[in-house]
Design a protein around this motif. Structure first.
Motif, short mmCIF file in Angstrom:
data_model
loop_
_atom_site.label_atom_id
_atom_site.label_comp_id
_atom_site.label_asym_id
_atom_site.label_seq_id
_atom_site.Cartn_x
_atom_site.Cartn_y
_atom_site.Cartn_z
N PRO A 263 0.84 -1.21 0.00
CA PRO A 263 0.00 0.00 0.00
C PRO A 263 0.87 1.26 0.00
N MET A 264 0.36 2.31 -0.62
CA MET A 264 1.10 3.57 -0.71
C MET A 264 1.27 4.18 0.67
N LYS A 265 2.48 4.63 0.96
CA LYS A 265 2.75 5.36 2.19
C LYS A 265 2.76 6.84 1.83
N TRP A 266 1.80 7.57 2.35
CA TRP A 266 1.68 8.99 2.03
C TRP A 266 2.85 9.76 2.62
N ARG A 267 3.32 10.76 1.88
CA ARG A 267 4.42 11.61 2.34
C ARG A 267 3.82 12.80 3.08
N LYS A 268 4.36 13.10 4.25
CA LYS A 268 3.85 14.23 5.03
C LYS A 268 4.47 15.51 4.49
N VAL A 269 3.62 16.48 4.22
CA VAL A 269 4.03 17.78 3.71
C VAL A 269 3.48 18.84 4.65
N CYS A 270 4.31 19.79 5.04
CA CYS A 270 3.88 20.80 6.00
C CYS A 270 3.03 21.91 5.40
N CYS A 271 3.24 22.23 4.13
CA CYS A 271 2.46 23.31 3.54
C CYS A 271 2.50 23.22 2.02
N LEU A 272 1.49 23.76 1.42
CA LEU A 272 1.49 23.90 -0.04
C LEU A 272 2.27 25.16 -0.39
N PRO A 273 2.86 25.22 -1.56
CA PRO A 273 3.59 26.44 -1.93
C PRO A 273 2.64 27.62 -2.05
N GLU A 274 3.12 28.80 -1.67
CA GLU A 274 2.29 30.00 -1.79
C GLU A 274 2.01 30.32 -3.25
N SER A 275 2.96 30.04 -4.11
CA SER A 275 2.78 30.16 -5.56
C SER A 275 3.08 28.79 -6.15
N ASP B 18 5.19 16.77 -3.11
CA ASP B 18 6.19 16.10 -2.28
C ASP B 18 7.61 16.36 -2.80
N GLU B 19 7.78 16.55 -4.10
CA GLU B 19 9.09 16.94 -4.63
C GLU B 19 9.44 18.35 -4.16
N TYR B 20 8.47 19.24 -4.20
CA TYR B 20 8.65 20.60 -3.69
C TYR B 20 9.07 20.57 -2.21
N GLU B 21 8.44 19.71 -1.42
CA GLU B 21 8.73 19.63 0.01
C GLU B 21 10.17 19.19 0.25
N THR B 22 10.70 18.26 -0.55
CA THR B 22 12.10 17.86 -0.36
C THR B 22 13.05 19.01 -0.67
N ILE C 24 3.70 23.36 -9.91
CA ILE C 24 3.74 22.47 -8.75
C ILE C 24 2.32 22.05 -8.42
N GLU C 25 2.07 20.73 -8.52
CA GLU C 25 0.73 20.21 -8.25
C GLU C 25 0.78 18.70 -8.12
N GLY C 26 -0.20 18.16 -7.41
CA GLY C 26 -0.36 16.71 -7.32
C GLY C 26 0.70 16.04 -6.47
N GLY C 27 0.73 14.73 -6.55
CA GLY C 27 1.69 13.95 -5.79
C GLY C 27 0.99 13.09 -4.75
N GLU C 28 1.79 12.34 -4.03
CA GLU C 28 1.28 11.41 -3.04
C GLU C 28 1.62 11.95 -1.66
N TYR C 29 0.80 12.84 -1.14
CA TYR C 29 1.11 13.52 0.11
C TYR C 29 -0.15 13.76 0.93
N ARG C 30 0.09 14.05 2.19
CA ARG C 30 -0.96 14.51 3.10
C ARG C 30 -0.39 15.71 3.84
N LEU C 31 -1.20 16.74 4.00
CA LEU C 31 -0.76 17.93 4.73
C LEU C 31 -0.78 17.67 6.22
N CYS C 32 0.26 18.12 6.91
CA CYS C 32 0.28 18.00 8.37
C CYS C 32 -0.55 19.13 8.96
#
Length: 125
Positions: free
Chosen positions: A4-16, A37-41, A89-97
């Motif tokens: 099963p997919m393990k969601w990546r935790k992301v703290c925030c979406l980009p402002e732009s 999630d690439e943006y978050e790294t 920047i859009e989409g991906g396998e993430y969940r917002l914290c």
């Protein structure tokens, strides 16, 4: 059956979420799509100064997963900058914290916005 997919935790979406040449009405051939999630790294490693291991802990994934995500993100940044393409920047396998969970702290954008310079919640004495 695949894991099963393990969601990546992301703290925030980009402002732009769109960057690039201002005079270009970009179709798909002139766009590079980066996932959230690439943006978050990029944010955690390049901006906040975390190691890949620390980044992995923040995102709740393995270090090798972060390494792969980071490599792809850097390629996309380079393609956008060097070839004059729009970075979307859009989409991906993430969940917002929510900024309150385990691992949130230094580097958590939401938590930083709630905290003053003293490290206390706004309104605390």
């Amino acid at each position: 059956m695949p894991r099963p997919m393990k969601w990546r935790k992301v703290c925030c979406l980009p402002e732009s979420n769109r960057f690039g040449p201002l005079d270009l009405n970009a179709g798909d051939q002139y766009q590079v799509k980066m996932t959230v999630d690439e943006y978050e790294t990029i944010r955690l490693i390049d901006l906040e100064g975390f190691t890949q291991e620390e980044c992995a802990k923040k995102m709740n994934v393995a270090r090798t997963t972060v390494q792969g995500i980071y490599i792809e993100a850097r390629k996309k940044l380079a393609e956008s900058l060097v070839n004059g393409k729009v970075l979307q920047i859009e989409g991906g396998e993430y969940r917002l914290c929510d900024g309150l969970g385990n691992g949130c702290g230094q580097g958590c954008y939401k938590r930083r916005r709630r905290m003053g310079c003293s490290g206390k919640e706004e309104g605390e004495d």
